[in-house]
Scaffold this active site. Structure first.
Site, short mmCIF file in Angstrom:
data_model
loop_
_atom_site.label_atom_id
_atom_site.label_comp_id
_atom_site.label_asym_id
_atom_site.label_seq_id
_atom_site.Cartn_x
_atom_site.Cartn_y
_atom_site.Cartn_z
N SER A 52 0.80 -1.23 0.00
CA SER A 52 0.00 0.00 0.00
C SER A 52 0.83 1.27 0.00
O SER A 52 0.33 2.34 -0.35
CB SER A 52 -0.95 0.02 1.21
OG SER A 52 -0.23 0.15 2.41
N LYS B 188 0.76 4.91 6.78
CA LYS B 188 0.20 5.71 5.69
C LYS B 188 0.83 7.10 5.69
O LYS B 188 1.62 7.43 6.57
CB LYS B 188 -1.33 5.84 5.83
CG LYS B 188 -2.09 4.53 5.92
CD LYS B 188 -2.06 3.72 4.63
CE LYS B 188 -2.85 2.42 4.80
NZ LYS B 188 -2.72 1.54 3.61
#
Length: 229
Positions: free
Chosen positions: A51, A107
């Site tokens: 990701s 993230k």
């Protein structure tokens, strides 16, 4: 003279048993210090998914700093948020608010508290300004996000760099400040191995990944070692 020198050496020589005892005590304190530091100042993390490609690859081993962000209590799952707040486009590590008992997420911060986040034309717009994102892979799509999205107080809107393969704020909303525990500092190891080796509980697969790295050094991504964020 030689005899006197030999006698001095015999007198000053430390018994083997004492040496071993001192080594054990020394390593005990090293281990104790590590346990106290680990969780209060920093921790190690392994990237299990793509990701955050290409900033972080599957198999990257990170050292995470909690300094200023979060203080963990050794030997417990308790933690206390501290005074530092992340900046826009900074990579952070946090407890997923929708499943706090699952492994931490990594993230990038896109929206700060009070920001208006919009996603259209394959790009991210913050407060009406298009965000320059040289790290992003692929076009940005809103998916389940209703735009424009107003970031709540004490909350952060985050996205993965690999925009087409990231489960992030576009699906489940912003990250409360209390769930942010730190930021990556350095990649200390990076192994090209199957992604399931880095999933929680996969002890056997992880052992084989490390053993393979010893037998086949080519599986180590040497150029990524000691990369500092």
């Amino acid at each position: 003279m030689k005899a006197e020198s030999d006698k001095k050496q015999e007198v000053t020589q430390v018994p083997v048993g004492t040496k071993i005892q001192r080594e054990i005590i020394a390593w005990f304190w090293v281990g104790l210090a590590f346990l106290l530091i680990n969780g209060t100042i920093g921790q190690a993390r392994v990237i299990p998914s793509g990701s955050m490609e290409n900033t972080l690859l599957i198999g990257d081993h990170l050292i995470m700093s909690r300094i200023g962000y979060d203080a963990g209590v050794p030997f417990t799952s308790w933690h206390v948020p501290l005074w530092r707040n992340p900046k826009r486009q900074q990579v952070i590590i946090f407890k997923p608010p929708f499943a706090p008992d699952t492994p931490d997420y990594v993230k990038r911060v896109i929206g700060l508290p009070g920001d208006s986040v919009d996603i259209h034309d394959g790009a991210v717009w913050v407060n009406g300004q298009r965000l320059t994102e040289p790290y992003a892979v692929g076009a940005s799509e809103p998916y389940e996000l209703h735009t424009p999205y107003k970031v709540s107080d004490n909350c952060y809107f985050v996205m993965g760099d690999n925009r087409g393969n990231s489960y992030d704020s576009r699906f489940w909303g912003c990250v409360p400040r209390k769930d942010i525990i730190g930021t990556p500092v350095m990649i200390y190891m990076s192994l090209d191995a199957p992604s399931d080796a880095w999933e929680p509980g996969q002890i056997r697969e992880r052992f084989f990944a490390y053993a393979n790295a010893i037998l086949h050094p080519g599986s180590v991504r040497w150029r990524r070692l000691f990369h500092i964020f």
